[in-house]
Design a protein around this motif. Sequence first.
Motif, PDB file in Angstrom:
ATOM      1  N   VAL A  76       0.821  -1.205   0.000  1.00 52.98           N
ATOM      2  CA  VAL A  76       0.000   0.000   0.000  1.00 52.98           C
ATOM      3  C   VAL A  76       0.860   1.262   0.000  1.00 52.98           C
ATOM      4  N   ARG A  77       0.263   2.337  -0.453  1.00 46.48           N
ATOM      5  CA  ARG A  77       0.798   3.690  -0.314  1.00 46.48           C
ATOM      6  C   ARG A  77      -0.404   4.572  -0.065  1.00 46.48           C
ATOM      7  N   ASN A  78      -0.663   4.815   1.205  1.00 41.76           N
ATOM      8  CA  ASN A  78      -1.840   5.567   1.627  1.00 41.76           C
ATOM      9  C   ASN A  78      -1.427   6.862   2.300  1.00 41.76           C
ATOM     10  N   GLY A  93      -4.468   4.226  -2.556  1.00 37.77           N
ATOM     11  CA  GLY A  93      -4.300   3.765  -3.931  1.00 37.77           C
ATOM     12  C   GLY A  93      -5.073   4.614  -4.918  1.00 37.77           C
ATOM     13  N   THR A  94      -5.839   3.948  -5.785  1.00 37.75           N
ATOM     14  CA  THR A  94      -6.596   4.656  -6.815  1.00 37.75           C
ATOM     15  C   THR A  94      -8.054   4.877  -6.430  1.00 37.75           C
ATOM     16  N   THR A 171      -3.926   1.824   6.806  1.00 37.41           N
ATOM     17  CA  THR A 171      -3.130   0.681   6.339  1.00 37.41           C
ATOM     18  C   THR A 171      -3.886  -0.235   5.394  1.00 37.41           C
ATOM     19  N   ASN A 172      -5.166  -0.024   5.200  1.00 35.16           N
ATOM     20  CA  ASN A 172      -5.935  -0.877   4.283  1.00 35.16           C
ATOM     21  C   ASN A 172      -5.646  -0.515   2.831  1.00 35.16           C
ATOM     22  N   PRO A 173      -5.543  -1.551   1.967  1.00 38.61           N
ATOM     23  CA  PRO A 173      -5.297  -1.260   0.539  1.00 38.61           C
ATOM     24  C   PRO A 173      -6.463  -0.543  -0.107  1.00 38.61           C
TER      25      PRO A 173
END
Length: 173
Positions: A76-78, A93-94, A171-173
């Motif tokens: 992830v990158r949040n 994400g997106t 932390t959730n995708p």
Amino acid sequence: MVRGVRGRWTWCGALLLAGILAGGVSGCGPGTPSAPGSPSSVSAPTPTTEPGTPAADPQPGEVLVEVVVNGGLAGVRNQLVVHYDGSWTSRSGTKPPRTGKQTPAEAAELRAALEDPAFALVPERPTGSPIPDGFQYYVTYRHRLVVADDHERPPALERVFAALPEGGPPTNP
């Protein structure tokens, strides 16, 4: 005489360039958050007080804290941005961004955790070995960046995380 002046100007130019590079270049490798002010980051206005001292009158919409989370099994990158008034935006994400607003008491608790002198003593980088497939947390408060991971999360940082909207860092995708 000309050679001495040129040498002195060259030396001054080198010092100026070193100062610009030291203060103006952020980490730009994979896994590091974007530099403040870049398109994928929300930046705060330049503070008028010293780090660790409360801002006199934050401007409407001024960023209180930015938390970027990288890693995990899903990669992830949040990003979570919280403003002084308690309004926040979370990007994962997106997916479309999520927004909300903390209650005045929740916003006050987050400000208190960030202004706690113990938070100012949290190391800027983790010192232990990272946990494989763990998360890295980039917390920016008043232009100070603290990087932590799942291995090392000091109590003062845990207090900040507990006061974040939606129960902590995204932390959730």
